[in-house]
Design an enzyme around this catalytic site. Structure first.
Site, PDB file in Angstrom:
ATOM      1  N   GLU A 131       0.865  -1.187   0.000  1.00 13.76           N
ATOM      2  CA  GLU A 131       0.000   0.000   0.000  1.00 13.76           C
ATOM      3  C   GLU A 131       0.901   1.236   0.000  1.00 13.76           C
ATOM      4  O   GLU A 131       2.104   1.120   0.253  1.00 13.76           O
ATOM      5  CB  GLU A 131      -0.907  -0.022   1.247  1.00 13.76           C
ATOM      6  CG  GLU A 131      -1.868  -1.195   1.228  1.00 13.76           C
ATOM      7  CD  GLU A 131      -2.872  -1.187   2.373  1.00 13.76           C
ATOM      8  OE1 GLU A 131      -2.765  -0.309   3.255  1.00 13.76           O
ATOM      9  OE2 GLU A 131      -3.765  -2.058   2.358  1.00 13.76           O
ATOM     10  N   PRO A 132       0.310   2.420  -0.225  1.00 16.94           N
ATOM     11  CA  PRO A 132       1.161   3.620  -0.261  1.00 16.94           C
ATOM     12  C   PRO A 132       1.997   3.801   1.013  1.00 16.94           C
ATOM     13  O   PRO A 132       3.131   4.248   0.955  1.00 16.94           O
ATOM     14  CB  PRO A 132       0.153   4.767  -0.424  1.00 16.94           C
ATOM     15  CG  PRO A 132      -1.013   4.133  -1.103  1.00 16.94           C
ATOM     16  CD  PRO A 132      -1.083   2.720  -0.595  1.00 16.94           C
ATOM     17  N   GLY A 359      33.247   0.270 -19.554  1.00 12.34           N
ATOM     18  CA  GLY A 359      33.779   1.634 -19.554  1.00 12.34           C
ATOM     19  C   GLY A 359      32.671   2.624 -19.892  1.00 12.34           C
ATOM     20  O   GLY A 359      31.513   2.438 -19.507  1.00 12.34           O
ATOM     21  N   GLU A 383       9.295  -8.599  -3.268  1.00 16.87           N
ATOM     22  CA  GLU A 383       9.174  -9.841  -2.490  1.00 16.87           C
ATOM     23  C   GLU A 383      10.013  -9.789  -1.213  1.00 16.87           C
ATOM     24  O   GLU A 383      10.498 -10.802  -0.720  1.00 16.87           O
ATOM     25  CB  GLU A 383       9.606 -11.044  -3.349  1.00 16.87           C
ATOM     26  CG  GLU A 383       8.503 -12.046  -3.598  1.00 16.87           C
ATOM     27  CD  GLU A 383       7.660 -11.644  -4.809  1.00 16.87           C
ATOM     28  OE1 GLU A 383       7.955 -10.605  -5.440  1.00 16.87           O
ATOM     29  OE2 GLU A 383       6.702 -12.367  -5.101  1.00 16.87           O
ATOM     30  N   SER A 386      16.418  -6.804   0.970  1.00  8.40           N
ATOM     31  CA  SER A 386      17.538  -7.584   1.530  1.00  8.40           C
ATOM     32  C   SER A 386      17.524  -7.535   3.057  1.00  8.40           C
ATOM     33  O   SER A 386      17.834  -8.533   3.719  1.00  8.40           O
ATOM     34  CB  SER A 386      18.873  -7.058   0.988  1.00  8.40           C
ATOM     35  OG  SER A 386      18.976  -7.312  -0.390  1.00  8.40           O
TER      36      SER A 386
HETATM   37  C1  LIG Z   1       8.533  -2.218  -9.664  1.00 10.62           C
HETATM   38  C2  LIG Z   1       7.908  -2.772  -8.420  1.00 10.62           C
HETATM   39  C3  LIG Z   1       6.960  -3.776  -8.520  1.00 10.62           C
HETATM   40  C4  LIG Z   1       6.314  -4.258  -7.379  1.00 10.62           C
HETATM   41  N1  LIG Z   1       5.328  -5.204  -7.519  1.00 10.62           N
HETATM   42  C5  LIG Z   1       4.568  -5.517  -6.437  1.00 10.62           C
HETATM   43  C6  LIG Z   1       3.430  -6.363  -6.573  1.00 10.62           C
HETATM   44  O1  LIG Z   1       3.125  -6.865  -7.658  1.00 10.62           O
HETATM   45  N2  LIG Z   1       2.660  -6.588  -5.476  1.00 10.62           N
HETATM   46  C7  LIG Z   1       2.947  -6.053  -4.252  1.00 10.62           C
HETATM   47  O2  LIG Z   1       2.219  -6.288  -3.296  1.00 10.62           O
HETATM   48  N3  LIG Z   1       4.048  -5.251  -4.079  1.00 10.62           N
HETATM   49  C8  LIG Z   1       4.854  -4.979  -5.146  1.00 10.62           C
HETATM   50  N4  LIG Z   1       5.949  -4.159  -4.982  1.00 10.62           N
HETATM   51  C9  LIG Z   1       6.208  -3.559  -3.675  1.00 10.62           C
HETATM   52  C10 LIG Z   1       7.391  -4.158  -2.953  1.00 10.62           C
HETATM   53  O3  LIG Z   1       7.070  -5.462  -2.514  1.00 10.62           O
HETATM   54  C11 LIG Z   1       7.755  -3.216  -1.797  1.00 10.62           C
HETATM   55  O4  LIG Z   1       8.288  -2.024  -2.370  1.00 10.62           O
HETATM   56  C12 LIG Z   1       8.748  -3.846  -0.838  1.00 10.62           C
HETATM   57  O5  LIG Z   1       8.134  -4.870  -0.096  1.00 10.62           O
HETATM   58  C13 LIG Z   1       9.332  -2.801   0.137  1.00 10.62           C
HETATM   59  O6  LIG Z   1       8.313  -2.074   0.743  1.00 10.62           O
HETATM   60  P1  LIG Z   1       8.370  -0.480   0.760  1.00 10.62           P
HETATM   61  O7  LIG Z   1       8.693  -0.006  -0.594  1.00 10.62           O
HETATM   62  O8  LIG Z   1       7.137   0.022   1.395  1.00 10.62           O
HETATM   63  O9  LIG Z   1       9.609  -0.152   1.677  1.00 10.62           O
HETATM   64  P2  LIG Z   1       9.558   0.014   3.276  1.00 10.62           P
HETATM   65  O10 LIG Z   1       8.909  -1.146   3.903  1.00 10.62           O
HETATM   66  O11 LIG Z   1       9.049   1.356   3.602  1.00 10.62           O
HETATM   67  O12 LIG Z   1      11.112  -0.054   3.604  1.00 10.62           O
HETATM   68  C14 LIG Z   1      11.983   1.065   3.384  1.00 10.62           C
HETATM   69  C15 LIG Z   1      13.389   0.664   3.820  1.00 10.62           C
HETATM   70  O13 LIG Z   1      13.381   0.316   5.205  1.00 10.62           O
HETATM   71  C16 LIG Z   1      13.884  -1.013   5.376  1.00 10.62           C
HETATM   72  N5  LIG Z   1      13.182  -1.635   6.497  1.00 10.62           N
HETATM   73  C17 LIG Z   1      11.841  -1.781   6.681  1.00 10.62           C
HETATM   74  N6  LIG Z   1      11.598  -2.434   7.828  1.00 10.62           N
HETATM   75  C18 LIG Z   1      12.809  -2.735   8.373  1.00 10.62           C
HETATM   76  C19 LIG Z   1      13.214  -3.414   9.566  1.00 10.62           C
HETATM   77  N7  LIG Z   1      12.340  -3.941  10.433  1.00 10.62           N
HETATM   78  N8  LIG Z   1      14.543  -3.529   9.800  1.00 10.62           N
HETATM   79  C20 LIG Z   1      15.449  -3.015   8.924  1.00 10.62           C
HETATM   80  N9  LIG Z   1      15.131  -2.355   7.809  1.00 10.62           N
HETATM   81  C21 LIG Z   1      13.818  -2.227   7.529  1.00 10.62           C
HETATM   82  C22 LIG Z   1      13.637  -1.710   4.069  1.00 10.62           C
HETATM   83  O14 LIG Z   1      14.491  -2.819   3.890  1.00 10.62           O
HETATM   84  C23 LIG Z   1      13.917  -0.579   3.092  1.00 10.62           C
HETATM   85  O15 LIG Z   1      15.306  -0.470   2.924  1.00 10.62           O
HETATM   86  C24 LIG Z   1       6.659  -3.737  -6.116  1.00 10.62           C
HETATM   87  C25 LIG Z   1       7.652  -2.756  -6.012  1.00 10.62           C
HETATM   88  C26 LIG Z   1       8.271  -2.265  -7.134  1.00 10.62           C
HETATM   89  C27 LIG Z   1       9.315  -1.193  -6.999  1.00 10.62           C
END
Ligand SMILES: Cc1cc2nc3c(=O)[nH]c(=O)nc-3n(C[C@H](O)[C@H](O)[C@H](O)COP(=O)(O)OP(=O)(O)OC[C@H]3O[C@@H](n4cnc5c(N)ncnc54)[C@H](O)[C@@H]3O)c2cc1C
Length: 403
Positions: A131-132, A359, A383, A386
């Site tokens: 979600e957003p 390069g 998914e 890291s």
């Molecule tokens: C091109 C693209 C396609 C996608 N397709 C799908 C899809 O089909 N369906 C779907 O549901 N989602 C999809 N996603 C979403 C994706 O799964 C999420 O972006 C991802 O799970 C990370 O969530 P976030 O972007 O909200 O980052 P956040 O959860 O906000 O994390 C931000 C940063 O904080 C770190 N962080 C968060 N919690 C912790 C913690 N407890 N300890 C240490 N570090 C932490 C994260 O590792 C990251 O570095 C897609 C994303 C992209 C970019």
């Protein structure tokens, strides 16, 4: 010493399928990927051919019209498709996760209704958790489904980053069905939300299901990533995955199970993009000359090639091990987490090394590595990032080694 049978990575059946997919990638994907990437255009012709080859039904049982192959063979196929272009594997991947959810948790009626159309690729699936304001922390999701007096559920809320969000016909979407549940995961359900493929403002029976314009991205072009808005969208109770009785408030566990195969799947994409980067690096380094000889003759470049090839082999083995464990009916959460972490980082590493070997030309849109450089980072995020993989691995290690 006992003599072991000759070493082979593939069964005869796998050899044939992989040869077919590799040829498809060489002849249809690789020569066209730059065009579709630069234009950010959906590769309809390639998708039509994939339907004919049966690639949307690889893991769907034969009784529903699929190939009935295992996860191990599937990850081999995904590696080959991703070697061509990761956007192509992206079109298949959420569909694969949807079919996995149906096969594992769906009612007989749900399987009968969706799997045959999914096996041909006629009906394609998306998978929606994010979600957003939420990605990693799935329990913080806000979208809701509320039961109405007529027995249907009304969905409200916004989803983010839905791969195949526009062209899919069904979306496996996780929403909150019991806002008071403690812990929150016990109050979440997965709905099979139907809509009109390719339509932004759905009407009639799908009214209230809105697909805003695709998000603009750095890479991973051609395949759309969209928001989804549910605004009073009505979904029958029989579209709760597994049926209302067995599936209500079971969505979190269902989706987490699917993420396990999803992680093996992303790992395979990491191996595929890394493999392509190695191929490009091997070719360019033997063509380009510096200081009177091909750069491949400089030890520093050979070390880069050696590190790339070694990481790829390790990533491939981890990925296939995670898939084999799952095929054997064992938990692979730890191994899938390791495979996803290692292979996505190997993908990024190999792409960057290949870029360096090119390069200045690596920075030019005339060279394929430029596309790979924009595509590879996605695999570090989707998914589970890291950081999240390390949390999964750490937790599992401690659970398996309690003192
Ligand atoms: C091109 C693209 C396609 C996608 N397709 C799908 C899809 O089909 N369906 C779907 O549901 N989602 C999809 N996603 C979403 C994706 O799964 C999420 O972006 C991802 O799970 C990370 O969530 P976030 O972007 O909200 O980052 P956040 O959860 O906000 O994390 C931000 C940063 O904080 C770190 N962080 C968060 N919690 C912790 C913690 N407890 N300890 C240490 N570090 C932490 C994260 O590792 C990251 O570095 C897609 C994303 C992209 C970019």
């Amino acid at each position: 010493m006992a003599v072991a049978p000759a070493y082979s990575e593939y069964t005869d059946e796998q050899k044939d399928i992989i040869a077919m997919v590799r040829q498809f990638a060489d002849e249809q994907i690789l020569p066209n990927a730059e065009h579709f990437d630069h234009e950010d255009e959906f590769p309809q012709d390639i998708v039509d051919q994939m339907k004919e080859l049966g690639l949307f039904g690889v893991t769907i049982p034969e009784e529903y019209g699929g190939m009935g192959l295992d996860l191990t063979t599937y990850v081999m196929i995904v590696e080959e498709l991703s070697r061509g272009w990761i956007s192509i594997s992206g079109i298949v991947n959420t569909h694969f996760i949807g079919s996995y959810l149906l096969m594992k948790f769906g009612t007989d009626e749900q399987k009968q209704k969706y799997l045959p159309q999914m096996a041909t690729g006629e009906c394609r699936a998306a998978f929606s958790l994010s979600e957003p304001e939420m990605g990693s922390d799935v329990q913080a999701l806000k979208a809701t489904a509320k039961k109405l007096d007529d027995g249907t559920y009304e969905l409200n809320g916004q989803k983010m980053w839905v791969t195949n969000g526009l062209r899919s016909q069904i979306v496996f979407v996780l929403v909150r069905t019991d806002p008071k549940a403690d812990p929150p995961y016990k109050g979440m359900s997965c709905f099979i939300a139907e809509k009109e493929p390719g339509v932004s403002e759905n009407t009639g029976e799908y009214a209230g299901f809105i697909v805003p314009p695709p998000l603009k991205k750095m890479g991973y072009k051609g395949v759309e990533s969209t928001e989804l808005v549910f605004d009073g969208y009505k979904c029958p109770a029989e579209n709760i995955l597994g049926g209302e009785e067995a599936g209500l408030n079971r969505g979190f566990q269902q989706m987490m199970d699917a993420l396990e195969v999803g992680r093996a799947n992303v790992a395979a994409r990491g191996v595929g993009i890394a493999q392509r980067a190695l191929e490009l690096a091997l070719r360019y380094s033997q063509e380009r000359k510096a200081f009177g000889k091909p750069i491949a003759q400089h030890q520093a470049i050979q070390f880069k090639l050696a590190d790339m090839a070694t990481q790829i082999e390790a990533a491939r083995l981890l990925t296939r091990k995670a898939a084999r464990l799952k095929d054997a009916g064992e938990s692979s959460e730890l191994e899938a987490g390791m495979a996803k972490l290692f292979a996505s980082e190997a993908g990024r590493f190999c792409v960057e090394e290949c870029f360096r070997i090119h390069g200045g030309y690596g920075y030019s849109k005339e060279y394929e590595i430029e596309r790979l450089y924009r595509d590879a980072p996605l695999l570090l995020i989707g998914e589970g990032t890291s950081e999240i993989q390390r949390m999964v691995i750490g937790r599992k290690l401690l659970a398996r080694n309690k003192i």
